[in-house]
Design an enzyme around this catalytic site. Sequence first.
Site, short mmCIF file in Angstrom:
data_model
loop_
_atom_site.label_atom_id
_atom_site.label_comp_id
_atom_site.label_asym_id
_atom_site.label_seq_id
_atom_site.Cartn_x
_atom_site.Cartn_y
_atom_site.Cartn_z
N HIS A 28 8.13 77.12 -13.19
CA HIS A 28 6.99 77.04 -13.22
C HIS A 28 6.48 75.56 -14.64
CE1 HIS A 28 6.38 81.02 -11.01
NE2 HIS A 28 6.80 81.54 -11.94
N LYS B 68 2.61 50.04 -23.35
CA LYS B 68 3.10 51.02 -22.65
C LYS B 68 3.79 50.26 -22.27
CE LYS B 68 0.91 53.46 -20.22
NZ LYS B 68 -0.29 53.80 -19.13
N GLN C 52 11.57 52.69 22.38
CA GLN C 52 11.28 50.84 21.71
C GLN C 52 10.56 51.36 20.14
OE1 GLN C 52 10.31 46.88 22.98
NE2 GLN C 52 8.75 46.67 21.73
N ASN D 182 18.80 49.18 28.89
CA ASN D 182 18.46 50.32 28.31
C ASN D 182 20.51 51.31 27.01
OD1 ASN D 182 16.67 50.16 29.35
ND2 ASN D 182 16.71 51.67 31.30
N SER E 186 9.25 43.56 20.31
CA SER E 186 10.35 43.63 19.54
C SER E 186 11.31 42.72 18.51
CB SER E 186 11.14 45.20 20.06
OG SER E 186 11.82 44.50 20.75
N LYS F 47 13.04 51.91 16.50
CA LYS F 47 14.18 51.01 15.05
C LYS F 47 12.41 50.86 14.33
CE LYS F 47 15.22 49.01 19.34
NZ LYS F 47 14.85 49.94 20.15
N ASN G 172 5.97 51.53 -18.75
CA ASN G 172 6.04 52.61 -17.65
C ASN G 172 6.99 53.06 -16.90
OD1 ASN G 172 2.92 53.55 -18.08
ND2 ASN G 172 2.68 51.23 -17.17
N1 ARG Z 1 13.19 45.88 23.16
C1 ARG Z 1 13.43 47.09 24.60
C2 ARG Z 1 14.06 48.46 23.01
O1 ARG Z 1 14.27 48.48 22.17
C3 ARG Z 1 14.89 46.95 24.82
C4 ARG Z 1 14.82 47.67 26.28
C5 ARG Z 1 14.83 47.04 27.22
N2 ARG Z 1 14.26 48.29 28.28
C6 ARG Z 1 13.65 48.25 29.23
N3 ARG Z 1 13.55 48.96 30.45
N4 ARG Z 1 12.68 47.75 28.83
O2 ARG Z 1 13.97 49.78 24.00
#
Ligand code: ARG
Length: 460
Positions: free
Chosen positions: A151, A278, A317, A105, A18, A320, A280
């Site tokens: 409308h 134009k 994950q 986590n 990530s 994000k 736009n």
């Molecule tokens: N890159 C992970 C995420 O965005 C971080 C957490 C990873 N935890 C794990 N147990 N693999 O969620």
Amino acid sequence: MSRFHEPQHPDFHRLNASIGFDRRLWPQDVAQSRAHARMLGDRGILSGPDTDALLAGLDAVEAELSEDRFAFAPDDEDIHMAIERRLTEIAGPVGGRLHTARSRNDQVVTDLAMYTRERAAETQTAIVVLMAVLLERAEEHLDWPMPGYTHLQRAQPVYLGHHLLAYFWMLARDRSRFAFAERECGRLPLGAGALAGVNFDTDRSQVAHALDFSEVLPNSIDAVSGRDFILDYLGAAATCSTHLSRLGAELVLWSSTEFGFCELPDAWSSGSSIMPQKKNPDAAELLRAKAPRVVGHLAAFHGVLHALPLTYNKDLQEDKEHLFDVVDTLELTLAAATGMIAGVSFDRARMSDAAADEMIAATDVADLLVRLGMPFREAHGVVAGLVRTAVDSGKTLSELTQQELQVNSGLLAAHRSEFEQVLARSSWLESKVSEGGTSLERVREQVELARTALHEGARA
Ligand code: ARG
């Protein structure tokens, strides 16, 4: 040492990593690591010298990141591992002590709560700026008549100030939704460990205080599993972008030659690659088109969380990219809406000519009959007949002869002068005296309410 015999497949590495998108969480990650290290030191879980070494190392890592000279390594899976790797390179093996009593986590969700809280606050500021511009433009155009539509057919005339203020109130509610989302980010997940708590007597309240959380999440399982604060932000964003899409759509229509109600600022318009004449309304079109993308992210992330077993799963994950794209999209579209509203110029004559179409006073004629004692439903039918006579004979309502009036309604024929008064332009607007209506006095009242709401917004 590793428990694995084989290296990761390169495609798995790409799927799993990530770092490509979560590196933007580095300021939050460094800040929480600092607070965590200090707490470990204060609790005697780490020695004083180790704590000092970690804090000094974090300063050095932070400097590299903020000066854009942090060298990411091919094996950095995410921002958390990258920072720990570099910390260990700089500070030596003590770097490995930072992860005491912490799991990725609870670490990742803490970063996200901090990030989302900050963006929710910023979004409120951006919304308040747009509200202020809308209010200013509404005051400038307080008594400019224009047709109101249902409308997309001319329905009843309104003042442009009144129409612009409609967006002000939508945004005021959006601001409250982001304030709610910001509050929902206010409980600290850190300290939950992987899911069950940690084997050390940590002080979560100290960390909460250091990182400006108002309290700690009371359940470690909920702490690492929960992402509803992200849903709250995405939900607020979906509604807000949908509001912006309606504003964008109206600017597209109004700036067309057919409407000719407004001209958008050059700074927010594009030319055509082939047609030199134009201008736009690309930015307004994009306000319209970005909303479903935001709503899509909300729906997609609901899908990720749907039926997901507790606690942490790698599925999480996926929070994000949905969140980050929404933040970027919303911040940009709010800036575009603000720029366009600040710079748009309206054509008073075009708008009031369109509002002078007598047909849009039909309801007012029906209401005159009501005041003369006729039930509204009956009056509606009488005026419908009158409109048909006018349309068939190519006349406006006030051009109808006494004879034509008489055929449709003896009552109206007997009150010809009141009928003509109702058709006099300004009366259609000024007769809307009910609270929240378009009469000037009511719009002025509304401006006062808007001023108060704006200041509340600025304080929040
Ligand atoms: N890159 C992970 C995420 O965005 C971080 C957490 C990873 N935890 C794990 N147990 N693999 O969620």
